[in-house]
Design a protein around this motif. Sequence first.
Motif, mmCIF file in Angstrom:
data_model
loop_
_atom_site.group_PDB
_atom_site.id
_atom_site.type_symbol
_atom_site.label_atom_id
_atom_site.label_comp_id
_atom_site.label_asym_id
_atom_site.label_seq_id
_atom_site.Cartn_x
_atom_site.Cartn_y
_atom_site.Cartn_z
ATOM 1 N N GLU A 224 0.832 -1.209 0.000
ATOM 2 C CA GLU A 224 0.000 0.000 0.000
ATOM 3 C C GLU A 224 0.864 1.255 0.000
ATOM 4 N N ASP A 225 2.073 1.153 -0.480
ATOM 5 C CA ASP A 225 3.000 2.287 -0.518
ATOM 6 C C ASP A 225 2.482 3.333 -1.506
ATOM 7 N N ASP A 226 2.260 4.569 -1.020
ATOM 8 C CA ASP A 226 1.788 5.634 -1.896
ATOM 9 C C ASP A 226 2.891 6.642 -2.214
ATOM 10 N N VAL A 227 4.129 6.305 -1.873
ATOM 11 C CA VAL A 227 5.278 7.161 -2.172
ATOM 12 C C VAL A 227 6.159 6.508 -3.226
ATOM 13 N N VAL A 228 6.468 5.241 -3.030
ATOM 14 C CA VAL A 228 7.253 4.462 -3.992
ATOM 15 C C VAL A 228 6.342 3.356 -4.530
ATOM 16 N N ALA A 229 6.107 3.351 -5.830
ATOM 17 C CA ALA A 229 5.172 2.392 -6.422
ATOM 18 C C ALA A 229 5.614 0.960 -6.149
ATOM 19 N N PRO A 230 4.784 0.158 -5.473
ATOM 20 C CA PRO A 230 5.190 -1.218 -5.152
ATOM 21 C C PRO A 230 5.576 -2.035 -6.376
ATOM 22 N N PRO B 155 1.821 -6.864 2.110
ATOM 23 C CA PRO B 155 0.730 -6.327 1.292
ATOM 24 C C PRO B 155 -0.050 -5.190 1.933
ATOM 25 N N GLU B 156 -0.173 -5.182 3.261
ATOM 26 C CA GLU B 156 -1.009 -4.176 3.916
ATOM 27 C C GLU B 156 -0.226 -2.959 4.395
ATOM 28 N N ALA B 157 1.065 -2.915 4.144
ATOM 29 C CA ALA B 157 1.901 -1.836 4.675
ATOM 30 C C ALA B 157 1.981 -0.659 3.714
ATOM 31 N N GLY B 158 1.871 0.560 4.273
ATOM 32 C CA GLY B 158 2.127 1.769 3.520
ATOM 33 C C GLY B 158 3.606 2.112 3.540
ATOM 34 N N HIS B 159 3.934 3.267 2.992
ATOM 35 C CA HIS B 159 5.340 3.624 2.860
ATOM 36 C C HIS B 159 6.029 3.718 4.215
ATOM 37 N N PHE B 160 5.346 4.307 5.204
ATOM 38 C CA PHE B 160 5.969 4.516 6.508
ATOM 39 C C PHE B 160 5.642 3.408 7.503
#
Length: 223
Positions: free
Chosen positions: A172-178, A198-203
């Motif tokens: 779910e990274d919205d800074v660096v495209a997975p 899979p459920e983790a965002g960028h931070f």
Amino acid sequence: MSSDLAGETAVVIPGPEGDLEARVMGAAALEAGSGRDGCVAVVCHPHSQHGGSMQNKVVHTLCRTFREAGLPSVRFNFRGVGASAGTYDAGIGETDDLLAVFDWLQSQHPLAGIWLAGFSFGGFVAARGARALADRGEFLRRLVLVAPAVVNFDFDGLLPVPAPTIVVQGGEDDVVAPDAVIGWAEALDPRPALVRMPEAGHFFHGMLPALKTRLLAELDAAS
């Protein structure tokens, strides 16, 4: 050296543009050379122009992960961050800062090897540092890249390096495209170990304990 309230040790490291502010976790083990295989981990923080510093929670988590894996670690502020001298240099000067930390460690302590880790922009710096150390024939033992900023910076020719490499990426990274990170990692030969969250965002908000658990399991599997 002086101890801070977090149980780490505050140090000042000579850098290319002046002093670098740093913290050592596990200073006693570092002094005694009693860490895992005589190694130490150095952790690079995210982008300084977007609030990144060695106080970042992912950086803290990486240091705690390495502590549980039996390694002392060093986190430090790149040039122009906190009390570190200098100004932002798009990862080029920051790589020089990283190499200065390595050279300081070698001058202070006989090391059997070094592990490098970086988060986001810090992953770019760690990858550049890993390439520089490998080209120098230095003691690179492991490379850990968490959400490396492959869409923002030029990673061409930096990897692979002759050291086991782990790439961790949140879905779910919205800074660096997975997909960009995964595609980049899977195109490398040899391919690094890829830890997908899979459920983790960028931070990694709310996912830091899981990050530590997954990374520890991967480090143990690679031992």
